[in-house]
Each structure stands twice: as C-alpha cells, then as structure tokens.
Scaffold this active site. Structure first.
Site, PDB file in Angstrom:
ATOM      1  N   GLY A  53      44.543 -30.944  47.999  1.00  0.00           N
ATOM      2  CA  GLY A  53      43.620 -30.765  49.120  1.00  0.00           C
ATOM      3  C   GLY A  53      43.108 -29.344  49.161  1.00  0.00           C
ATOM      4  CG  HIS A  83      48.733 -28.142  54.190  1.00  0.00           C
ATOM      5  ND1 HIS A  83      49.906 -27.528  53.773  1.00  0.00           N
ATOM      6  CD2 HIS A  83      47.729 -27.418  53.621  1.00  0.00           C
ATOM      7  CE1 HIS A  83      49.603 -26.482  53.008  1.00  0.00           C
ATOM      8  NE2 HIS A  83      48.292 -26.397  52.899  1.00  0.00           N
TER       9      HIS A  83
HETATM   10  O1  GNR Z   1      48.059 -28.836  46.531  1.00  0.00           O
HETATM   11  C1  GNR Z   1      48.677 -28.910  47.595  1.00  0.00           C
HETATM   12  N1  GNR Z   1      49.831 -29.622  47.651  1.00  0.00           N
HETATM   13  C2  GNR Z   1      50.502 -29.895  48.827  1.00  0.00           C
HETATM   14  C3  GNR Z   1      51.799 -30.377  48.729  1.00  0.00           C
HETATM   15  C4  GNR Z   1      52.514 -30.685  49.854  1.00  0.00           C
HETATM   16  C5  GNR Z   1      51.946 -30.519  51.089  1.00  0.00           C
HETATM   17  C6  GNR Z   1      50.658 -30.024  51.213  1.00  0.00           C
HETATM   18  C7  GNR Z   1      49.937 -29.714  50.081  1.00  0.00           C
HETATM   19  S1  GNR Z   1      48.302 -29.131  50.227  1.00  0.00           S
HETATM   20  C8  GNR Z   1      48.170 -28.172  48.773  1.00  0.00           C
HETATM   21  C9  GNR Z   1      46.754 -27.678  48.582  1.00  0.00           C
HETATM   22  C10 GNR Z   1      46.409 -26.743  49.714  1.00  0.00           C
HETATM   23  O2  GNR Z   1      46.802 -25.616  49.809  1.00  0.00           O
HETATM   24  N2  GNR Z   1      45.653 -27.218  50.655  1.00  0.00           N
HETATM   25  O3  GNR Z   1      45.339 -26.470  51.726  1.00  0.00           O
HETATM   26 NI    NI Z   2      46.958 -25.056  51.950  1.00  0.00          NI
END
Ligand code: GNR
Ligand code: NI
Length: 171
Positions: free
Chosen positions: A46, A134
């Site tokens: 994400g 998140h």
């Molecule tokens: O790549 C990402 N992996 C992830 C793993 C566990 C919980 C949340 C994340 S989000 C992160 C990418 C990111 O920083 N998105 O803001």
């Molecule tokens: Ni993040």
C-alpha cells in the site's frame, strides 16, 4: 512510469493532514499511476499520498500475491470498525527495516471514490483491513510507530536519522 520519492520517518512532512480531493481529474489519475508505480517498485502492499509528499486523500493498495489487483481509494473514510481486534506485524515504506505488532480492529468498512469519481463501499478483513487502517492513518499524519512505546519510537527515530545521514553522505 514515474517513481516518486518516499519520505522517511521522522520527516515532519509525514505528520501533515491530507485534504479531500475535490474532483477526480487527469491530475489525480496521474498521481494515482505514479503512486502505483512507486508502490510496486518498492515493493509494498500500500501507499498513501502523504508518503510521497502529496497531502491529498489518495491511497493505493494491492494485497494480492501476484501484485496485479490494484485498488484505488480517493477520499476514503472508515464508516465502521469491528469491536473485535487483531494484532498484526506491520511495516512501512517510510520506516524501512522496522516491523512491529500493532493491534487494530479486525474488520473495517470503508467508503471511498474510485478513479471514475464513483462512490463505493468495501468491507475488509485480514491484511486488507490492516493496510486500509495503516494508510488512512498516514492521511491523518499518523505513522504506525506512534502505536509503539516511546522507547521503541525514539530508537527507531535515531537509527533512521543516522541511516539517512549515511545514505546522503555516500552519494
Ligand atoms: O508494504 C507494506 N506492508 C505492510 C505490512 C503490514 C502492515 C501494513 C503494511 S503497509 C506497507 C506499505 C506502507 O508503508 N504503506 O503506507
Ligand atoms: Ni506506511
């Protein structure tokens, strides 16, 4: 394809609050395309616009194994969260090489606009629910390390400051 620079904690710009998108136009579509390129290149599951120093409510997510199911959320809002909680080991592209457990609602319902500016609602659990929460935190200027103890956060902050200094010195 265009890659965007991802801000690294403790950069103060990660704490800016994103503004709603007024209209899903060509400018927003270009931002979404560049954010998707940046997320896939990292690779991450994400990315929130805040992380690339764009302070508008835009999120891209792809939790699929093949990394071929891009989801776009414009002006996302959590409209329901389950009372049931779940702990997940989280990471963040803005906090490289640190992972720690965060407890959040296990399921959420999110309302957002798609790339056509059309409203949709999704109910998520598992990694998608974690990721949505998140990313929505990022749009509010919140980074996952803020759920950890002050001690852990201070350590992370010091290590990343040192790392950023070393990286810039090597170029
Ligand atoms: O790549 C990402 N992996 C992830 C793993 C566990 C919980 C949340 C994340 S989000 C992160 C990418 C990111 O920083 N998105 O803001
Ligand atoms: Ni993040």
């Amino acid at each position: 394809m265009a890659l965007l620079n991802v801000l690294c904690y403790p950069d103060p710009r990660l704490h800016k609050v994103a503004k709603p998108v007024a209209q899903v136009d060509a400018r927003i579509k270009k931002i979404v395309a560049d954010m998707a390129d940046t997320m896939y290149e990292a690779p991450g599951v994400g990315l929130a616009a805040t992380q690339v120093d764009i302070h508008e409510r835009i999120v891209v997510i792809d939790t699929s194994d093949e990394q071929n199911e891009l989801r776009v959320f414009i002006n996302p809002e959590i409209i329901w969260a389950s009372p049931e909680k779940k702990a997940w080991r989280e990471g963040c592209l803005s906090v490289p090489e640190f992972y720690d457990e965060v407890e959040r609602p296990a399921q959420v319902r999110v309302r957002a606009l798609d790339l056509d500016g059309k409203e949709f609602v999704i109910e998520a659990d598992g990694l998608l629910a974690v990721c949505l929460q998140h990313e929505l935190d990022h749009l509010q200027g919140k980074v996952f390390v803020e759920y950890l103890s002050i001690l852990k956060r201070t350590r992370i902050s010091h290590k990343l400051k040192k790392r950023t200094k070393e990286l810039s010195g090597e170029r």
